[in-house]
Motif scaffolding. Structure first.
Motif, short mmCIF file in Angstrom:
data_model
loop_
_atom_site.label_atom_id
_atom_site.label_comp_id
_atom_site.label_asym_id
_atom_site.label_seq_id
_atom_site.Cartn_x
_atom_site.Cartn_y
_atom_site.Cartn_z
N GLU A 293 0.86 -1.18 0.00
CA GLU A 293 0.00 0.00 0.00
C GLU A 293 0.89 1.22 0.00
OE1 GLU A 293 -2.78 -1.68 3.32
OE2 GLU A 293 -3.81 -0.06 2.26
N GLU A 294 0.49 2.24 -0.73
CA GLU A 294 1.25 3.48 -0.72
C GLU A 294 1.20 4.09 0.68
OE1 GLU A 294 1.56 5.33 -5.10
OE2 GLU A 294 -0.29 5.80 -4.06
N PRO A 295 2.14 4.99 0.98
CA PRO A 295 2.17 5.61 2.31
C PRO A 295 0.86 6.31 2.65
CG PRO A 295 4.13 6.18 1.07
CD PRO A 295 3.21 5.48 0.13
N VAL A 296 0.69 6.57 3.94
CA VAL A 296 -0.51 7.23 4.45
C VAL A 296 -0.84 8.47 3.62
CG1 VAL A 296 -1.53 8.35 6.46
CG2 VAL A 296 -0.02 6.38 6.75
N GLY A 297 -2.11 8.65 3.32
CA GLY A 297 -2.54 9.79 2.53
C GLY A 297 -2.70 9.48 1.05
N LYS A 298 -2.10 8.38 0.60
CA LYS A 298 -2.25 7.96 -0.79
C LYS A 298 -3.23 6.79 -0.79
CE LYS A 298 1.68 10.17 -2.21
NZ LYS A 298 2.36 10.53 -3.36
N ARG A 299 -3.87 6.57 -1.90
CA ARG A 299 -4.92 5.54 -1.93
C ARG A 299 -4.55 4.28 -2.70
NH1 ARG A 299 -9.83 7.70 -4.45
NH2 ARG A 299 -10.64 5.71 -3.80
N ALA A 300 -3.49 4.33 -3.48
CA ALA A 300 -3.18 3.22 -4.38
C ALA A 300 -2.70 1.98 -3.65
CB ALA A 300 -2.14 3.65 -5.41
N ILE A 301 -3.03 0.85 -4.23
CA ILE A 301 -2.52 -0.46 -3.82
C ILE A 301 -1.62 -0.93 -4.95
CG2 ILE A 301 -3.14 -2.86 -3.33
CD1 ILE A 301 -5.83 -1.72 -2.24
N LEU A 302 -0.48 -1.48 -4.59
CA LEU A 302 0.48 -1.94 -5.58
C LEU A 302 0.64 -3.45 -5.48
CD1 LEU A 302 3.05 0.85 -4.77
CD2 LEU A 302 1.52 0.79 -6.74
N TYR A 303 0.67 -4.09 -6.63
CA TYR A 303 0.85 -5.54 -6.70
C TYR A 303 2.05 -5.79 -7.60
CZ TYR A 303 0.16 -10.31 -8.32
OH TYR A 303 0.36 -11.62 -8.64
N PHE A 304 2.99 -6.60 -7.13
CA PHE A 304 4.16 -6.95 -7.92
C PHE A 304 4.26 -8.47 -7.97
CE2 PHE A 304 5.08 -2.96 -5.85
CZ PHE A 304 5.80 -2.22 -6.77
N ASP A 305 4.63 -9.00 -9.12
CA ASP A 305 5.06 -10.40 -9.17
C ASP A 305 6.20 -10.52 -10.15
OD1 ASP A 305 3.84 -10.69 -11.76
OD2 ASP A 305 2.03 -11.55 -10.90
N GLN A 306 6.99 -11.58 -9.99
CA GLN A 306 8.14 -11.82 -10.85
C GLN A 306 8.08 -13.26 -11.33
OE1 GLN A 306 11.98 -11.04 -9.16
NE2 GLN A 306 13.03 -12.25 -10.70
N TRP A 307 8.20 -13.42 -12.64
CA TRP A 307 8.11 -14.73 -13.27
C TRP A 307 9.45 -15.12 -13.87
CZ3 TRP A 307 3.87 -17.56 -12.51
CH2 TRP A 307 2.79 -16.88 -11.92
N SER A 308 9.75 -16.40 -13.83
CA SER A 308 11.05 -16.87 -14.29
C SER A 308 11.20 -16.82 -15.81
CB SER A 308 11.33 -18.28 -13.77
OG SER A 308 10.30 -19.15 -14.13
N SER A 309 10.11 -16.64 -16.53
CA SER A 309 10.19 -16.50 -17.99
C SER A 309 8.91 -15.86 -18.52
CB SER A 309 10.40 -17.86 -18.66
OG SER A 309 9.21 -18.62 -18.62
N PRO A 310 8.98 -15.26 -19.71
CA PRO A 310 7.76 -14.72 -20.33
C PRO A 310 6.72 -15.81 -20.56
CG PRO A 310 9.71 -13.86 -21.43
CD PRO A 310 10.18 -14.94 -20.48
N GLU A 311 7.16 -17.02 -20.86
CA GLU A 311 6.23 -18.13 -21.11
C GLU A 311 5.46 -18.48 -19.84
OE1 GLU A 311 9.39 -17.89 -23.99
OE2 GLU A 311 9.57 -18.26 -21.84
N ASP A 312 6.16 -18.45 -18.69
CA ASP A 312 5.49 -18.74 -17.42
C ASP A 312 4.44 -17.69 -17.10
OD1 ASP A 312 6.89 -21.11 -16.85
OD2 ASP A 312 8.57 -19.97 -16.01
#
Length: 158
Positions: free
Chosen positions: A82-101
């Motif tokens: 979650e962004e710091p207090v006062g901001k509303r955005a939620i952030l999602y990150f993922d990392q994949w071992s290949s573009p095919e995956d």
């Protein structure tokens, strides 16, 4: 490159973008080590501002995806922030071992949850897929700044 100031809800998201199996070799010169990556990794970054009253539901959906991906070999890492207090955005990150995956994941039933989460956005979410073919580490900074070993900061790392 844009940086995002965010805090992970459970405090455990550490350098997830850099955790790929790398073979690093030094060519003996003062240049940075050469990085040999057997394949590209792909990082997904989703920034979403939830509709009013939908924040908890949205977080629940994204955490369910995060939990489902834990332990899957093709998904190197995943985290919800979650962004710091006062901001509303939620952030999602993922990392994949290949573009095919990543492509297989996008076609999966689990990714439907991501699409449902995006439906809870106050406005169209930002989603980007970054294919990373090389990564440099701290030794690159040392090579560029010279081998003097001098530190710019007030304290010297142990």
């Amino acid at each position: 490159m844009r940086s995002v100031e965010a805090t992970r809800l459970d405090g455990t998201c550490n350098s997830f973008i850099l955790r790929e199996k790398l073979r690093i070799s030094d060519n003996g010169s003062s240049l940075a080590p050469i990085l040999h990556i057997t394949r590209s990794v792909v990082v997904t970054i989703l920034k979403i501002v939830p509709m009013k009253g939908k924040r908890e539901v949205l977080l629940e959906i994204l955490h369910s995806i995060e939990n489902a991906l834990q332990g899957r070999a093709a998904c190197v890492d995943c985290c919800v922030l979650e962004e710091p207090v006062g901001k509303r955005a939620i952030l999602y990150f993922d990392q994949w071992s290949s573009p095919e995956d990543l492509a297989l994941h996008i076609r999966s039933e689990l990714f439907l949850r991501m699409l449902v989460a995006m439906e809870l956005a106050a406005h169209p979410p930002e989603i980007n897929f970054h294919e990373i073919a090389s990564t440099r580490e701290f030794s690159w900074i040392k090579a560029l700044r010279g081998q003097s070993g001098e530190w710019v900061g007030r304290t010297r790392p142990a």
